[in-house]
Design an enzyme around this catalytic site. Structure first.
Site, PDB file in Angstrom:
ATOM      1  N   LYS A  22      63.167  95.517  -9.193  1.00 37.97           N
ATOM      2  CA  LYS A  22      63.483  94.426  -9.994  1.00 37.97           C
ATOM      3  C   LYS A  22      64.497  94.694 -10.928  1.00 37.97           C
ATOM      4  O   LYS A  22      65.452  93.982 -11.175  1.00 37.97           O
ATOM      5  CB  LYS A  22      62.124  93.907 -10.709  1.00 37.97           C
ATOM      6  CG  LYS A  22      62.473  92.696 -11.865  1.00 37.97           C
ATOM      7  CD  LYS A  22      61.369  92.422 -12.408  1.00 37.97           C
ATOM      8  CE  LYS A  22      60.870  93.258 -13.635  1.00 37.97           C
ATOM      9  NZ  LYS A  22      61.357  92.956 -14.952  1.00 37.97           N
ATOM     10  N   ASN A  23      64.330  95.791 -11.829  1.00 37.75           N
ATOM     11  CA  ASN A  23      65.347  96.024 -13.117  1.00 37.75           C
ATOM     12  C   ASN A  23      66.311  96.453 -12.781  1.00 37.75           C
ATOM     13  O   ASN A  23      67.440  96.506 -13.402  1.00 37.75           O
ATOM     14  CB  ASN A  23      64.327  96.982 -13.976  1.00 37.75           C
ATOM     15  CG  ASN A  23      63.332  96.250 -14.776  1.00 37.75           C
ATOM     16  OD1 ASN A  23      63.122  94.916 -14.582  1.00 37.75           O
ATOM     17  ND2 ASN A  23      62.578  96.901 -15.272  1.00 37.75           N
ATOM     18  N   CYS A 117      59.731  88.253 -27.652  1.00 38.43           N
ATOM     19  CA  CYS A 117      58.874  87.948 -26.314  1.00 38.43           C
ATOM     20  C   CYS A 117      57.588  88.742 -26.728  1.00 38.43           C
ATOM     21  O   CYS A 117      57.526  89.136 -27.665  1.00 38.43           O
ATOM     22  CB  CYS A 117      59.534  88.404 -25.077  1.00 38.43           C
ATOM     23  SG  CYS A 117      59.483  90.183 -24.832  1.00 38.43           S
ATOM     24  N   ASP A 315      57.220 101.202 -19.376  1.00 42.67           N
ATOM     25  CA  ASP A 315      56.961 100.216 -18.183  1.00 42.67           C
ATOM     26  C   ASP A 315      55.726 100.750 -17.609  1.00 42.67           C
ATOM     27  O   ASP A 315      55.134  99.979 -16.794  1.00 42.67           O
ATOM     28  CB  ASP A 315      58.080  99.662 -17.400  1.00 42.67           C
ATOM     29  CG  ASP A 315      59.062  99.011 -18.031  1.00 42.67           C
ATOM     30  OD1 ASP A 315      58.835  98.455 -19.166  1.00 42.67           O
ATOM     31  OD2 ASP A 315      60.163  98.735 -17.230  1.00 42.67           O
TER      32      ASP A 315
END
Ligand code: EPZ
Length: 428
Positions: A22-23, A117, A315
């Protein structure tokens, strides 16, 4: 809102494949804005963050198809709109990736300033410092970052911040510098594999970049870039999560398309805990190897500190902490990238984990077993940690609000079910 219902206590066993990253995909997709020629990306996962980037790029004049075969075709047909609106950016911070490509190709970009966030304040000052150094005028207008330049000029740019370099900031500045006049040198560039993948793709498009994967990137600007057909690297964070899933259930799992060479720090810590991951085939191509994961019955406690690549990735911190809750002794987990990224701590405590936090450090005192409970976390990786804990706990764990997981893990419940987990998605 969907939830996962997990009947824990099942050993994971079988073979599972890691999806494309994804990243890596997000900045690669944004780079489509740098050319009018068609671009093809392969192994792009179907995730909500990818869907959000598709919507944003369509608004910015890019035609996109994303097939079930994970092939994404893209082509810019209209360069009139260069505004990433608040409504889009607030659903996905990585929308900031379009800033550099838009500025470089269209001479202007407006991107709504991303707010804070769940994992803390996430400033973009380094991105803006880079754009300014390349000659852009940067202003803030009604919550939008407005960058503008008649011509970008190569410059020497330092991208180090209080927590190390910046991954998306490096991607942004590099994507702008490829079309700038002259030479750009980025010092303290991020060394993450996702940045290397972007540099590789930009190079195939005609850019002139050296030093990718090191803290000094040198970019000689070119006049234009052409189209490309590029395969996205495998997702090292999904791979690490699956390895820890095997470990926490004392399982025996083969993981295909595992980018083991990008997981050196994670494997160093996992080996110290007693987890092994041996490449079993394609050893000649470590980017796409299959690994066989096993673990000792007794998990050793360890100390770990998250760091920029090649250090232990932030992560994977929540998933590792889930594993350490069952180690035989006291572990120390220090978060040096996002010091507030501990949403999982209180939720793990609901499952019987013993975690004591002091600032950016958590002491995890291992327990014999976790107990099932309803839990929830408002962060993607924290939620992944809770899924792992749920698979280890006896009884029924409900992980609420799995839309966070859907942002970054493709069909996680199906993948885990395929290797023996008893996990179901239910609509609330
Ligand atoms: C990327 O975010 C990833 N996101 C994150 O993954 C990952 O946690 C992070 O890199 C660190 O590895 C994507 O690739 C889409 P940073 P990014 O800029 O680039 C500070 C996930 O779960 N900083 O490298 O936004 C910042 O506050 C996500 O998949 C500044 O001070 O992160 C942090 O402390 C979450 N000023 C540190 O640098 C800036 O201008 C690293 O952040 C930018 C960042």
């Amino acid at each position: 809102m969907d939830a996962f219902v997990i009947h824990g206590g099942k050993r994971l066993k079988g073979t599972v494949r890691v999806s494309g990253s994804k990243n890596a995909s997000l900045p690669l997709m944004a780079a489509a804005l740098l050319t009018e020629e068609p671009m093809t990306l392969r192994d792009v996962p179907h995730l909500s963050d990818i869907g959000n980037m598709v919507s944003l790029l369509r608004e910015l004049g890019c035609e996109i198809e994303h097939g079930d075969d994970h092939v994404m075709t893209m082509r810019v047909t209209d360069e009139m709109n260069s505004h990433a609106r608040y409504d889009v950016v607030r659903t996905m911070r990585a929308s900031i990736c379009v800033l550099g490509p838009l500025l470089a190709k269209r001479g202007e970009a407006k991107v709504s300033m991303p707010g804070g966030c769940a994992i803390g304040d996430r400033p973009v000052d380094l991105h803006l410092r880079g754009m300014e150094a390349l000659g852009a005028e940067v202003t803030l207008d009604g919550g939008d970052i407005h960058v503008k330049a008649k011509k970008l000029r190569g410059a020497r740019i330092f991208l180090g911040g209080p927590f190390g370099s910046t991954v998306l900031g490096t991607a942004n500045v590099m994507s702008a510098a490829v079309l700038a006049e002259g030479t750009t040198v980025i010092e303290q560039a991020a060394c993450e594999p996702e940045v290397v993948d972007l540099a590789d793709m930009l190079t195939s498009m005609g850019a002139n970049i050296s030093g990718a994967g090191t803290p000094r990137l040198i970019i000689e600007g070119v006049k234009e870039l052409k189209g490309v057909d590029h395969r996205v690297i495998a997702d090292r964070i999904e791979a690490g999560t699956l390895i820890m899933g095997a470990a926490i259930t004392n399982g025996d799992v083969k993981i295909e398309n595992c980018p083991l060479d990008t997981l050196t720090a994670a494997m160093d810590r996992l080996n110290a805990i007693g987890v092994t991951a041996e490449p079993v085939e394609h050893a000649d191509n470590p980017m796409r190897c299959t690994v066989s994961v096993g673990s000792a019955r007794r998990l050793e406690p360890i100390s770990v500190t998250t760091q920029p690549h090649p250090g232990f990735p932030t992560d994977l911190q929540a998933q590792l902490m889930a594993l350490l809750t069952l180690a035989d002794g006291n572990s120390m987990v220090t978060e040096k990238i996002f010091p507030e990224r501990f949403l999982h701590v209180a939720e793990l405590a609901r499952m019987g984990a013993k975690c004591y936090r002091q600032g950016p450090t958590v002491m995890v005192s291992g327990v014999k077993k976790l107990t099932a409970a309803p839990v929830m976390a408002s962060d993607l990786r924290a939620s992944a940690g809770l899924v792992l804990a749920g698979m280890a706990a006896k009884g029924v764990t409900k992980v609420n609000r799995v839309y966070h997981l859907d942002r970054g893990y493709e069909r996680l419940e199906e993948k885990l079910r395929g290797i023996g987990a008893e996990i179901e998605r239910v609509a609330e």
